[in-house]
Every structure is written in structure tokens, then in C-alpha cells.
Design a protein around this motif. Sequence first.
Motif, short mmCIF file in Angstrom:
data_model
loop_
_atom_site.label_atom_id
_atom_site.label_comp_id
_atom_site.label_asym_id
_atom_site.label_seq_id
_atom_site.Cartn_x
_atom_site.Cartn_y
_atom_site.Cartn_z
N GLU A 8 30.67 44.26 52.19
CA GLU A 8 30.31 42.75 51.90
C GLU A 8 31.05 42.18 50.62
OE1 GLU A 8 26.25 41.18 52.04
OE2 GLU A 8 25.61 42.70 53.45
N LEU A 9 31.45 40.89 50.84
CA LEU A 9 31.91 40.36 49.90
C LEU A 9 30.78 39.42 49.37
CD1 LEU A 9 34.50 39.70 48.28
CD2 LEU A 9 34.72 37.75 49.88
N ASN B 143 41.81 45.32 48.61
CA ASN B 143 40.75 45.67 47.98
C ASN B 143 39.96 44.51 47.90
OD1 ASN B 143 41.34 43.60 45.73
ND2 ASN B 143 43.55 44.54 45.52
N VAL B 144 38.74 45.00 47.28
CA VAL B 144 37.42 44.08 47.14
C VAL B 144 37.16 44.07 45.63
CG1 VAL B 144 35.29 43.48 47.64
CG2 VAL B 144 36.87 44.05 49.45
N ASP B 145 37.53 43.06 44.82
CA ASP B 145 37.19 42.80 43.50
C ASP B 145 38.00 43.93 42.81
OD1 ASP B 145 36.01 40.85 41.72
OD2 ASP B 145 34.54 42.17 41.34
N GLY B 146 39.10 44.29 43.10
CA GLY B 146 39.97 45.18 42.48
C GLY B 146 39.84 46.61 42.93
N LYS B 147 38.78 46.91 43.90
CA LYS B 147 38.69 48.37 44.24
C LYS B 147 39.23 48.48 45.71
CE LYS B 147 34.86 51.26 45.82
NZ LYS B 147 34.60 51.41 46.98
N GLU B 148 40.18 49.44 45.75
CA GLU B 148 40.88 49.70 47.08
C GLU B 148 39.95 49.84 48.22
OE1 GLU B 148 44.00 52.77 48.11
OE2 GLU B 148 44.60 52.21 46.39
N LEU C 97 44.16 41.08 50.85
CA LEU C 97 44.90 42.05 51.91
C LEU C 97 46.16 41.49 51.73
CD1 LEU C 97 44.62 43.73 54.33
CD2 LEU C 97 44.39 41.80 55.85
N THR C 98 47.33 42.63 51.44
CA THR C 98 48.55 42.41 51.46
C THR C 98 49.24 43.00 52.46
OG1 THR C 98 48.25 42.34 48.91
CG2 THR C 98 50.57 42.85 49.92
#
Length: 135
Positions: A119-120, A73-78, A128-129
Motif C-alpha cells: 500500500e502506498l 520502489n516504494v519510498d526508496g525500498k525496492e 517504476l522505471t
Amino acid sequence: QAAMDGTKCYVKGLKGYTVVDKVAKNEYTCGSEPIVIEGETDRVYNPPNGKNVVEVTIGVGDGKTIKLTALGNVDGKEEPVSCVVWNPYIEKAKGMSDFGDDQYHEMICVEPGMLGGTELEAGKSAKLTQVIEML
């Protein structure tokens, strides 16, 4: 020599993924057949729309199998997770200073990653888990 034997060393579970083959320089859709190492291998498996979690079964030789599950996820968004399958084979292995000339016989690299191009931005976080379990 397990990595060169498709009955012992393989990856399953990427049916429907778009394959970017960096060695053959082509793209195609992965079928249901197991992915095996038959020479130099460097492929990115990008998930189909709506599939964000990668779940594969990997044959690692000696009758052993592992399951790899990865989600991101990026900032909580899958975010969708891709999967890279890699083996340097003969020539590339010889040219790698941190890899023995004949170690390609005994390895398959299967690595998940968030490769979709999100983009981050500053102040945001990516996670990433990856869970690996012996079956």
C-alpha cells in the motif's frame, strides 16, 4: 500477422514466475519456453521471492527484438515488479472502441507493474522505471 506467429512474436525471461491466467482461470509456474500468443491472452507473471527486477526479451516481428527492464520502489525500498502479457484476440478486439477489429494480429502488450500489494500511504512515493532497448 506477426503476433500470431510464435517464431516472430514472443516473450522470454519469465522462467520461475507464478502465472495467473485470467482467461483460463488457473495458476502455474512459467517454464523456460517462450510465451506466445495463441488466442485471447491475459496473464499476470508474478516474480519468485527475491527477484525484484523484471528483465524480458520480446520478439516484435520482422526479426526485431527488444529488451525490457523494469524496477520499482516504494519510498526508496525496492519492490518486486510483475509483468502482464496481453492480447485481446478476435472477440475482445471487436468489442473495444479504441482498438481496430483486426489489430490484435499485430500486437503483443507486455507491461510491468508493481502488483505485490504494498500500500502506498499518504506522503509516500512510488517509482517504476522501465527501460526499453532495441537489440
